[in-house]
Design a protein around this motif. Structure first.
Motif, PDB file in Angstrom:
ATOM      1  N   ILE A 292       0.835  -1.207   0.000  1.00  0.00           N
ATOM      2  CA  ILE A 292       0.000   0.000   0.000  1.00  0.00           C
ATOM      3  C   ILE A 292       0.868   1.254   0.000  1.00  0.00           C
ATOM      4  O   ILE A 292       0.589   2.229  -0.711  1.00  0.00           O
ATOM      5  N   LEU A 293       1.944   1.237   0.792  1.00  0.00           N
ATOM      6  CA  LEU A 293       2.869   2.374   0.824  1.00  0.00           C
ATOM      7  C   LEU A 293       3.459   2.644  -0.555  1.00  0.00           C
ATOM      8  O   LEU A 293       3.538   3.790  -1.008  1.00  0.00           O
ATOM      9  N   VAL A 302      11.686   2.779   4.007  1.00  0.00           N
ATOM     10  CA  VAL A 302      10.745   2.677   5.121  1.00  0.00           C
ATOM     11  C   VAL A 302      11.423   1.909   6.243  1.00  0.00           C
ATOM     12  O   VAL A 302      12.022   0.860   6.010  1.00  0.00           O
ATOM     13  N   PHE A 303      11.344   2.445   7.453  1.00  0.00           N
ATOM     14  CA  PHE A 303      11.946   1.797   8.610  1.00  0.00           C
ATOM     15  C   PHE A 303      10.858   1.442   9.613  1.00  0.00           C
ATOM     16  O   PHE A 303      10.044   2.283   9.988  1.00  0.00           O
ATOM     17  N   LEU A 304      10.827   0.189  10.009  1.00  0.00           N
ATOM     18  CA  LEU A 304       9.917  -0.259  11.057  1.00  0.00           C
ATOM     19  C   LEU A 304      10.660  -0.171  12.383  1.00  0.00           C
ATOM     20  O   LEU A 304      11.640  -0.876  12.595  1.00  0.00           O
ATOM     21  N   PHE A 305      10.229   0.743  13.265  1.00  0.00           N
ATOM     22  CA  PHE A 305      10.959   0.868  14.518  1.00  0.00           C
ATOM     23  C   PHE A 305      10.161   0.418  15.735  1.00  0.00           C
ATOM     24  O   PHE A 305      10.675   0.417  16.847  1.00  0.00           O
ATOM     25  N   ILE A 336      -0.625  10.248   4.057  1.00  0.00           N
ATOM     26  CA  ILE A 336      -0.584   9.402   5.247  1.00  0.00           C
ATOM     27  C   ILE A 336      -1.983   8.918   5.615  1.00  0.00           C
ATOM     28  O   ILE A 336      -2.195   7.739   5.933  1.00  0.00           O
ATOM     29  N   GLN A 337      -2.966   9.825   5.550  1.00  0.00           N
ATOM     30  CA  GLN A 337      -4.343   9.426   5.850  1.00  0.00           C
ATOM     31  C   GLN A 337      -4.854   8.393   4.847  1.00  0.00           C
ATOM     32  O   GLN A 337      -5.545   7.435   5.219  1.00  0.00           O
ATOM     33  N   VAL A 343      -4.939   0.683   4.596  1.00  0.00           N
ATOM     34  CA  VAL A 343      -4.482  -0.432   5.428  1.00  0.00           C
ATOM     35  C   VAL A 343      -5.640  -0.968   6.271  1.00  0.00           C
ATOM     36  O   VAL A 343      -5.848  -2.188   6.377  1.00  0.00           O
ATOM     37  N   ALA A 344      -6.403  -0.059   6.877  1.00  0.00           N
ATOM     38  CA  ALA A 344      -7.535  -0.482   7.707  1.00  0.00           C
ATOM     39  C   ALA A 344      -8.562  -1.253   6.883  1.00  0.00           C
ATOM     40  O   ALA A 344      -9.077  -2.293   7.313  1.00  0.00           O
TER      41      ALA A 344
END
Length: 392
Positions: A292-293, A302-305, A336-337, A343-344
Motif C-alpha cells: 500500500i505504501l 521505510v523503517f519499522l521501529f 498518510i491518511q 491499510v484499515a
C-alpha cells in the motif's frame, strides 16, 4: 602460449569499438600497461581496470573525457603499476580479487606475466589479516580520542577527530572498492568518487548542491562556530556524525568479508559469484502495508521501529500497530491518511500504521536521524521496494 598472447593483445571480451579504439590509442601513447575486464558479480557490477606505468599517467587517464563517459555506464578503476603492486604486498584483497590472469584482456608484451608472482593461500591470509587489522586498530584509537575530547567538552578537537575518522573510513573504502585512494582530494570529492561503487552512500550523504554534501558542510561549519564557544558541542550533530560513521564502518567490514570470500573461491574466467541473498520478509501483514505504501506514496525507504498489539477494536482479536519512519518526497498528511485508511480497509481494521515521514534532505538538515531507527535491522524497504528486514 600463442593463444594467450593473442587474447592479451586484441582486447578480447570487449565489444565497444569506440572504447577499444580509445584503449588502443592510450596503449600507443605508452601510458597504458594492462587492461582487465571484470565480469558482473566478482563481486559487484562489471568494471574495467586500467594499469598505467606511472601515477601521473593514471591521473591523466582519470580526467580523460572518454574515461568519464565510460564510467557513466560502469565503473572504471585506474591505478599505477607501483600502487597495484603495493596493494598485493600489503594484502589488499581488491588486488587479489580483480587482477587475475583470467580477467586480463590486454597488456603490453613486456608485462605478459604481470602480477603472476603474487598468489593466494597462506601468504595472502597473513597479509590480509594485517591489512584488515590496521583499519580496525587505527579506527579504535581515533574513536577513543574522539570520546575523550567529547567528555572534556572540547568541540574543536572532537569535530576534527571525526573528520580524521571519516578520512580513515573513506581511504579504506577507496582501497577496497576503487583499487586506489585519493588523500589529496576533499571529503566531498572522495564521496563523489565512491558513489558509483557504493550507491548507498547517497543515503548517508545528501547533496547540498552539485558538489558538496550537507553533513560534511555542517561538520566543518561547527568547527568554525566552536572557535567562538570552546565548550559547546552540538549533541544532535555529534549523534548524527556517529551514526553515519558507523554505517561507513559497517560497509568496510562487509567489503572485507565479500572480497575475502571471492579470493578464496578463485572462480575461472566465466564463473560468477552470486551476491548475498537478501532476507525476505515473512510478516504477511507488513507485506500488505508495504504494498500500500508503494502504491500510494512511492517511498525511498521505510523503517519499522516498533510493532505493538492492542485489543481496542475486538476484545478477542488483537490488532497490530506498525510504527514506521518513512523517507520520500511529497508524503504529507493527505497521503498518510490515505495509507492509513487503505491499510484499515484491506485488513478489516486488524492493522493500523503510525507514520513519521520526511524528505531525505530534511532528515539531515534537522539532524533527525534516529539511531534507534536507521540501522540495517530496521530497514523495511529500499528504493526498489524490496523488503529486506524488519525489527524483531
Amino acid at each position: 602460449m600463442m593463444m594467450e598472447k593473442s587474447a592479451h593483445s586484441n582486447f578480447a571480451g570487449l565489444h565497444d569499438e569506440v572504447l577499444i579504439n580509445r584503449l588502443k590509442q592510450a596503449a600507443r601513447d605508452g601510458c597504458l600497461l594492462a587492461v582487465y575486464r571484470v565480469p558482473h558479480g566478482i563481486p559487484g557490477s562489471e568494471r574495467l581496470l586500467l594499469i598505467t606505468e606511472t601515477e601521473a599517467a593514471a591521473d591523466a587517464l582519470r580526467t580523460a573525457k572518454w574515461v568519464l563517459k565510460t564510467a557513466d555506464h560502469s565503473p572504471v578503476s585506474i591505478s599505477s603499476l607501483h600502487r597495484a603492486e603495493r596493494f598485493f604486498e600489503v594484502g589488499n584483497p581488491f588486488a587479489y580479487c580483480y587482477y587475475r590472469p583470467s580477467f586480463l584482456v590486454w597488456c603490453q608484451e613486456r608485462f605478459a606475466g604481470l602480477f603472476s608472482n603474487y598468489a593466494g593461500g597462506k601468504a595472502f591470509k597473513k597479509k590480509f589479516s594485517s591489512f584488515k587489522e590496521s583499519y580496525y586498530d587505527d579506527r579504535d584509537m581515533l574513536l577513543s580520542e574522539a570520546g575523550r575530547f567529547y567528555n572534556l567538552n572540547s568541540p574543536i578537537s572532537t569535530y576534527l577527530t571525526y573528520i580524521t575518522i571519516f578520512e580513515h573510513d573513506l581511504r579504506y573504502l577507496e582501497k577496497l572498492y576503487a583499487g586506489d585512494f585519493y588523500p589529496d582530494e576533499s571529503l566531498h570529492t572522495r564521496i563523489t568518487i565512491l558513489i558509483p561503487y557504493i550507491p548507498e552512500l547517497q543515503k548517508l550523504f545528501v547533496r547540498q548542491n552539485g558538489t558538496n554534501y550537507y553533513l560534511i558542510n555542517k561538520l566543518q561549519a561547527a568547527i568554525e562556530v566552536a572557535h567562538n564557544d570552546e565548550t559547546y558541542i552540538n549533541t544532535a550533530l555529534y549523534e548524527s556524525i556517529k551514526i553515519v560513521e558507523r554505517q561507513l564502518y559497517n560497509r568496510v567490514a562487509a567489503r572485507y568479508i565479500e572480497l575475502k570470500s571471492a579470493v578464496r573461491k578463485e572462480p575461472g574466467p566465466t564463473a560468477v559469484i552470486s551476491p548475498a541473498r537478501e532476507e525476505q520478509l515473512d510478516d504477511p501483514q507488513l507485506i500488505i502495508v508495504r504494498d500500500i505504501l508503494i502504491k500510494i506514496a512511492a517511498p525511498e525507504e521505510v523503517f519499522l521501529f516498533h510493532k505493538a498489539e492492542t485489543f481496542q477494536i475486538n476484545a478477542h482479536v488483537p490488532a497490530t500497530v506498525y510504527y514506521l519512519f518513512v523517507i520520500g518526497q511529497r508524503i504529507g498528511n493527505t497521503s498518510i491518511q490515505s495509507i492509513q485508511q487503505a491499510v484499515a480497509a484491506r485488513t478489516q481494521n486488524n492493522v493500523s500504521v503510525v507514520i513519521l515521514a520526511h524528505r531525505r534532505i530534511t532528515v539531515q538538515e534537522n539532524l533527525c536521524f534516529p539511531s534507534a531507527v536507521y540501522t540495517a535491522d530496521h530497514v523495511a524497504c529500499q528504493q526498489d521496494f524490496f523488503l529486506i528486514g524488519h525489527a524483531s
